[in-house]
Design a protein around this motif. Structure first.
Motif, PDB file in Angstrom:
ATOM      1  N   ALA A   1     -34.619  70.267  19.782  1.00 32.18           N
ATOM      2  CA  ALA A   1     -35.756  71.199  19.752  1.00 32.18           C
ATOM      3  C   ALA A   1     -36.884  70.707  20.654  1.00 32.18           C
ATOM      4  N   THR A   2     -37.116  69.401  20.689  1.00 33.56           N
ATOM      5  CA  THR A   2     -38.195  68.871  21.534  1.00 33.56           C
ATOM      6  C   THR A   2     -37.908  69.106  23.017  1.00 33.56           C
ATOM      7  N   TYR A   3     -36.639  69.051  23.413  1.00 34.77           N
ATOM      8  CA  TYR A   3     -36.286  69.334  24.810  1.00 34.77           C
ATOM      9  C   TYR A   3     -36.581  70.794  25.133  1.00 34.77           C
ATOM     10  N   ARG A   4     -36.176  71.672  24.219  1.00 33.74           N
ATOM     11  CA  ARG A   4     -36.382  73.111  24.452  1.00 33.74           C
ATOM     12  C   ARG A   4     -37.857  73.444  24.493  1.00 33.74           C
TER      13      ARG A   4
ATOM     14  N   PHE B   1     -30.508  68.993  38.334  1.00 32.00           N
ATOM     15  CA  PHE B   1     -31.832  68.397  38.182  1.00 32.00           C
ATOM     16  C   PHE B   1     -31.746  66.929  37.726  1.00 32.00           C
ATOM     17  N   HIS B   2     -30.532  66.444  37.404  1.00 29.45           N
ATOM     18  CA  HIS B   2     -30.378  65.054  36.956  1.00 29.45           C
ATOM     19  C   HIS B   2     -30.540  64.087  38.117  1.00 29.45           C
ATOM     20  N   SER B   3     -31.066  62.926  37.813  1.00 29.03           N
ATOM     21  CA  SER B   3     -31.163  61.851  38.798  1.00 29.03           C
ATOM     22  C   SER B   3     -29.776  61.241  39.003  1.00 29.03           C
ATOM     23  N   PRO B   4     -29.572  60.593  40.161  1.00 27.96           N
ATOM     24  CA  PRO B   4     -28.299  59.892  40.370  1.00 27.96           C
ATOM     25  C   PRO B   4     -28.026  58.850  39.270  1.00 27.96           C
ATOM     26  N   ALA B   5     -29.078  58.210  38.759  1.00 36.81           N
ATOM     27  CA  ALA B   5     -28.897  57.205  37.698  1.00 36.81           C
ATOM     28  C   ALA B   5     -28.369  57.857  36.415  1.00 36.81           C
ATOM     29  N   ASN B   6     -28.881  59.038  36.072  1.00 37.88           N
ATOM     30  CA  ASN B   6     -28.388  59.738  34.887  1.00 37.88           C
ATOM     31  C   ASN B   6     -26.921  60.130  35.056  1.00 37.88           C
ATOM     32  N   ILE B   7     -26.586  60.661  36.226  1.00 38.37           N
ATOM     33  CA  ILE B   7     -25.205  61.071  36.481  1.00 38.37           C
ATOM     34  C   ILE B   7     -24.274  59.859  36.402  1.00 38.37           C
TER      35      ILE B   7
ATOM     36  N   LEU C   1     -27.145  59.636  27.440  1.00 39.22           N
ATOM     37  CA  LEU C   1     -28.520  59.501  27.920  1.00 39.22           C
ATOM     38  C   LEU C   1     -29.476  59.341  26.747  1.00 39.22           C
ATOM     39  N   SER C   2     -30.512  58.561  26.970  1.00 37.33           N
ATOM     40  CA  SER C   2     -31.573  58.407  25.974  1.00 37.33           C
ATOM     41  C   SER C   2     -32.628  59.493  26.211  1.00 37.33           C
ATOM     42  N   ASP C   3     -33.533  59.624  25.264  1.00 31.00           N
ATOM     43  CA  ASP C   3     -34.636  60.566  25.463  1.00 31.00           C
ATOM     44  C   ASP C   3     -35.442  60.181  26.696  1.00 31.00           C
ATOM     45  N   ALA C   4     -35.640  58.885  26.913  1.00 31.60           N
ATOM     46  CA  ALA C   4     -36.384  58.425  28.091  1.00 31.60           C
ATOM     47  C   ALA C   4     -35.681  58.835  29.386  1.00 31.60           C
ATOM     48  N   ASP C   5     -34.339  58.823  29.382  1.00 33.77           N
ATOM     49  CA  ASP C   5     -33.583  59.270  30.560  1.00 33.77           C
ATOM     50  C   ASP C   5     -33.790  60.763  30.802  1.00 33.77           C
ATOM     51  N   ARG C   6     -33.918  61.508  29.737  1.00 32.59           N
ATOM     52  CA  ARG C   6     -33.965  62.965  29.835  1.00 32.59           C
ATOM     53  C   ARG C   6     -35.345  63.523  30.203  1.00 32.59           C
ATOM     54  N   ILE C   7     -36.413  62.798  29.900  1.00 28.16           N
ATOM     55  CA  ILE C   7     -37.759  63.345  30.127  1.00 28.16           C
ATOM     56  C   ILE C   7     -37.999  63.734  31.591  1.00 28.16           C
ATOM     57  N   PRO C   8     -37.733  62.882  32.585  1.00 25.99           N
ATOM     58  CA  PRO C   8     -37.950  63.314  33.974  1.00 25.99           C
ATOM     59  C   PRO C   8     -37.101  64.535  34.351  1.00 25.99           C
ATOM     60  N   TRP C   9     -35.898  64.595  33.824  1.00 24.59           N
ATOM     61  CA  TRP C   9     -34.991  65.725  34.053  1.00 24.59           C
ATOM     62  C   TRP C   9     -35.602  67.006  33.486  1.00 24.59           C
ATOM     63  N   LEU C  10     -36.089  66.931  32.264  1.00 24.61           N
ATOM     64  CA  LEU C  10     -36.705  68.100  31.621  1.00 24.61           C
ATOM     65  C   LEU C  10     -37.986  68.526  32.334  1.00 24.61           C
ATOM     66  N   LEU C  11     -38.787  67.562  32.746  1.00 19.60           N
ATOM     67  CA  LEU C  11     -40.031  67.899  33.450  1.00 19.60           C
ATOM     68  C   LEU C  11     -39.751  68.546  34.799  1.00 19.60           C
TER      69      LEU C  11
END
Length: 165
Positions: A84-87, A34-40, A49-59
């Motif tokens: 916990a916020t990711y979960r 589910f990660h973007s190419p930029a995250n990988i 990764l920052s929280d901002a990087d992770r939000i689209p992945w989590l959504l």
């Protein structure tokens, strides 16, 4: 039901998740897909990764979970879920989304990562994962110690979740 197998990189999420799914005859998904190419690319370069990087992945995973639940699919999802916020983004009712935490020492996981090949996450990011990790409570998750072989852990998870295939 969705079982989220969580833990830091190298804890065995994919290996144990696949075995668990096979034993239950469920589908398996890895959050890495589910990660973007930029995250990988960032992780491949040893950049956490920052929280901002992770939000689209989590959504993206949140949408997949909602779809699986709507289709009444049984899924095992391997996902780090470090905070916990990711979960919370992935969480639904505890009867339909269960959390399994793969707990292991830094030393054991670091040793495993030193033997790992062909994966974009590397040993350098392990400390940042441990620094980020907010362990789930025992009330919200099942903990398993990863010092056991994966097949043993998969069976332990099934027993603890009281799932019959």
């Amino acid at each position: 039901m969705i079982i989220i197998v969580m833990g830091v990189t190298g804890s065995g999420k994919t290996t144990i998740g696949k075995q668990l799914a096979a034993l239950l005859n469920w589908d398996f998904y890895d959050a890495d897909s589910f990660h973007s190419p930029a995250n990988i690319k960032k992780m491949s370069q040893g950049i956490p990764l920052s929280d901002a990087d992770r939000i689209p992945w989590l959504l993206s995973m949140q949408q997949a979970i909602d779809s699986w639940l709507q289709e009444e699919k049984n899924i095992v999802l391997a996902c780090s879920g470090l905070k916990a916020t990711y979960r919370q983004i992935l969480w639904r009712d505890s009867l339909i989304v269960r959390l399994v935490y793969l707990k292991g020492s830094f030393e054991l996981i670091n040793q495993r990562l030193s033997n790992r090949e062909n994966h974009f996450m590397n040993q350098e990011l392990l400390q940042s994962q441990f620094d980020t990790l907010e362990e789930p409570t025992l009330e919200e998750s099942i903990w398993v110690n990863i010092s056991q072989p994966p097949a043993v852990l998969a069976q332990q998870i099934i027993d603890k979740l009281q799932i019959s295939d």
